[in-house]
Enzyme design. Structure first.
Site, short mmCIF file in Angstrom:
data_model
loop_
_atom_site.label_atom_id
_atom_site.label_comp_id
_atom_site.label_asym_id
_atom_site.label_seq_id
_atom_site.Cartn_x
_atom_site.Cartn_y
_atom_site.Cartn_z
N HIS A 201 -132.38 -24.46 -4.86
CA HIS A 201 -131.52 -25.64 -4.66
C HIS A 201 -130.59 -25.82 -5.86
O HIS A 201 -129.41 -26.17 -5.69
CB HIS A 201 -132.37 -26.92 -4.56
CG HIS A 201 -133.28 -26.99 -3.38
ND1 HIS A 201 -134.65 -26.88 -3.49
CD2 HIS A 201 -133.02 -27.16 -2.07
CE1 HIS A 201 -135.19 -27.00 -2.29
NE2 HIS A 201 -134.23 -27.17 -1.41
N SER B 43 -139.42 -24.42 -0.58
CA SER B 43 -140.33 -25.53 -0.93
C SER B 43 -141.69 -25.29 -0.29
O SER B 43 -142.72 -25.71 -0.82
CB SER B 43 -139.76 -26.85 -0.45
OG SER B 43 -138.46 -27.01 -0.94
N GLU C 17 -128.08 -19.21 2.01
CA GLU C 17 -128.22 -18.11 2.98
C GLU C 17 -129.67 -17.86 3.34
O GLU C 17 -129.96 -17.18 4.30
CB GLU C 17 -127.64 -16.82 2.38
CG GLU C 17 -126.14 -16.79 2.40
CD GLU C 17 -125.57 -15.46 1.94
OE1 GLU C 17 -126.30 -14.68 1.30
OE2 GLU C 17 -124.38 -15.23 2.21
N GLN D 81 -135.82 -33.28 12.55
CA GLN D 81 -135.93 -31.82 12.64
C GLN D 81 -137.38 -31.34 12.60
O GLN D 81 -137.63 -30.14 12.50
CB GLN D 81 -135.07 -31.15 11.56
CG GLN D 81 -135.52 -31.35 10.13
CD GLN D 81 -134.47 -30.90 9.14
OE1 GLN D 81 -133.43 -31.53 8.96
NE2 GLN D 81 -134.72 -29.77 8.48
N MET E 226 -133.95 -31.61 1.32
CA MET E 226 -135.08 -32.47 1.68
C MET E 226 -135.98 -32.65 0.45
O MET E 226 -137.16 -32.99 0.59
CB MET E 226 -135.86 -31.86 2.84
CG MET E 226 -135.00 -31.73 4.10
SD MET E 226 -135.94 -31.72 5.63
CE MET E 226 -136.94 -30.29 5.40
N GLY E 227 -135.44 -32.41 -0.75
CA GLY E 227 -136.22 -32.59 -1.97
C GLY E 227 -137.15 -31.42 -2.23
O GLY E 227 -136.94 -30.33 -1.72
N ALA E 228 -138.19 -31.66 -3.08
CA ALA E 228 -139.08 -30.59 -3.56
C ALA E 228 -138.21 -29.47 -4.13
O ALA E 228 -138.33 -28.30 -3.76
CB ALA E 228 -140.00 -30.09 -2.45
N LEU E 229 -137.31 -29.87 -5.01
CA LEU E 229 -136.24 -28.96 -5.45
C LEU E 229 -136.79 -27.82 -6.30
O LEU E 229 -137.64 -28.03 -7.17
CB LEU E 229 -135.19 -29.74 -6.26
CG LEU E 229 -134.53 -30.90 -5.50
CD1 LEU E 229 -133.45 -31.53 -6.38
CD2 LEU E 229 -133.94 -30.46 -4.17
O1 PAF Z 1 -132.21 -26.95 4.65
C1 PAF Z 1 -132.69 -28.11 4.55
O2 PAF Z 1 -133.32 -28.46 3.56
C2 PAF Z 1 -132.46 -29.10 5.69
O3 PAF Z 1 -132.52 -28.47 6.93
C3 PAF Z 1 -131.17 -29.92 5.53
C4 PAF Z 1 -129.92 -29.04 5.62
C5 PAF Z 1 -131.18 -30.66 4.22
C6 PAF Z 1 -131.06 -30.95 6.67
O4 PAF Z 1 -132.13 -31.84 6.65
#
Ligand code: PAF
Length: 286
Positions: A44, A193, A155, A68, A37-40
Site C-alpha cells: 500500500h 493484508s 496490479e 464486497q 481497506m487498511g491493515a497497510l
Molecule cells: O483493494 C482493496 O483494498 C479494495 O477492494 C478497495 C479498492 C479499497 C475497495 O474497497
C-alpha cells in the site's frame, strides 16, 4: 511540489473531506487518491508513494467495505489497525486520511447497486460473485466524494484494476487510473493484508505460487501452446496447495480466455489458490 513537513489531516465526514479537497483544488493542486481497506503494508505504501509522485496532495481512504464481502467471508475478522496505519501514512507523507463510517458510505435507505460485466466476469467472480459489484460501488462513491485527478490501484489485484479502468471509462468518471507494481517478499509472495492469516507451514508453501506463475509465463513466452502450459501450471498448483480456484492465461485487458496455440495477444497469467484456509491470488505479465 508538496513540502515534506506538511502534517497529515484525518477526516471522517463528507463535509470535512470536501472542504479540504476544495481548498486544494482552489489552489490549483492536483489531487491523488489511494483507496484501501487498511491493515497497510509496504505494498500500500508503495501505491501512496506513486500517488505522491503523480500529484500534489494525496488522500488515502481506509474503509472495510461490507458490500464486497459475502455472508460467511472475513468482514468481521478483517484486520483493523487504524492507529498503526495512520502512523505509516504520516511517515510516507500522505496529506489526508479519510476514514468514513458505514453510515457515511451507506446511509439508511441506501438502494443503489453498480453491476459490472466485462472484465468482472469469471476468475474472482466464480468464487466471489458479489465482489466486483461491491468494489465498483464503493470506488465509484469514493471517486464522487473525493473527485481525485488520479487514483492508484495495485496490479496485485489485477482483475480489480481492469474492472476499475472499465468502470471509470464507462461512467465518465474523469479519473486517471495508475497501476502500481506488486511488492513481493524475498521468496516472491505478493504482499497482502490477508497473508497475516497464514500458518508458518502455509506461509512456506505460499511462496510457490510466484514460482508456478513465473514458469507458466516463461513457457508461454517461449511459444508453448496456451492449454498445454496452463495444464502444467494447474497440476503444479494442485500439488503445492490445498485447493485451486484457477490458474489460467487471459487477454491482458479484457481478461477474455485465449484460444489454444502460442500466445499472440498481450496476456496475463492469473491464479487463485488456497493454502490452509487462506486464499492467495497473484498474477504476472506474459
Ligand atoms: O483493494 C482493496 O483494498 C479494495 O477492494 C478497495 C479498492 C479499497 C475497495 O474497497
Amino acid at each position: 511540489m508538496t513540502p515534506p513537513t506538511l502534517p497529515m489531516k484525518a477526516v471522517s465526514t463528507l463535509s470535512d473531506l470536501r472542504a479540504q479537497v476544495s481548498e486544494w483544488k482552489a489552489e490549483g493542486l492536483r489531487v491523488g487518491f489511494v483507496p484501501t481497506m487498511g491493515a497497510l503494508h509496504e505494498g500500500h505504501l508503495a501505491l501512496v508513494r506513486q500517488a505522491l509522485r503523480a500529484s500534489d496532495r494525496v488522500v488515502v481512504s481506509i474503509f472495510v467495505n461490507p458490500a464486497q464481502f459475502a455472508e460467511g467471508e472475513d468482514f468481521d475478522s478483517y484486520p483493523r489497525t487504524l492507529e498503526d496505519d495512520a502512523a505509516k501514512l504520516v511517515r510516507t507523507g500522505a496529506q489526508l486520511i479519510y476514514t468514513p463510517t458505514g453510515r457515511v458510505m451507506y446511509p439508511n435507505g441506501f438502494a443503489t447497486e453498480v453491476h459490472m460485466g466485462g472484465p468482472a466476469k469469471g476468475l474472482e467472480s466464480e468464487a466471489r460473485p458479489h465482489f466486483f459489484h461491491g468494489v465498483a460501488l464503493v470506488v465509484s462513491k469514493l471517486f464522487n466524494q473525493i473527485r481525485p485527478d488520479i487514483a492508484v490501484f495495485g496490479e496485485k489485484d489485477y482483475q480489480q484494476l481492469m474492472v476499475i479502468r472499465r468502470m471509470t471509462m464507462d461512467l465518465d468518471l474523469n479519473v486517471e487510473i495508475l497501476a502500481g507494481e506488486t511488492v513481493r517478499e524475498a521468496d516472491g509472495l505478493a504482499l497482502s493484508s490477508r497473508n497475516a492469516y497464514l500458518s508458518p507451514d502455509d506461509r512456506r508453501r505460499a511462496g510457490h505460487l510466484n514460482v508456478i506463475l513465473s514458469e507458466f509465463a516463461e513457457q508461454l513466452r517461449a511459444g508453448m501452446r496456451a492449454y498445454e502450459a496452463e495444464a502444467a501450471a494447474v497440476s503444479k498448483a494442485r500439488h503445492a496447495f490445498d485447493s485451486v480456484d484457477y490458474v489460467t492465461v487471459r487477454h491482458a485487458e479484457t481478461l477474455e480466455p485465449l484460444p489454444d496455440g502460442p500466445v499472440s495477444h498481450p496476456a496475463r497469467v492469473l491464479a487463485a489458490v488456497k493454502a490452509g484456509t487462506t486464499r492467495l491470488i497473484d498474477n504476472m505479465a506474459v
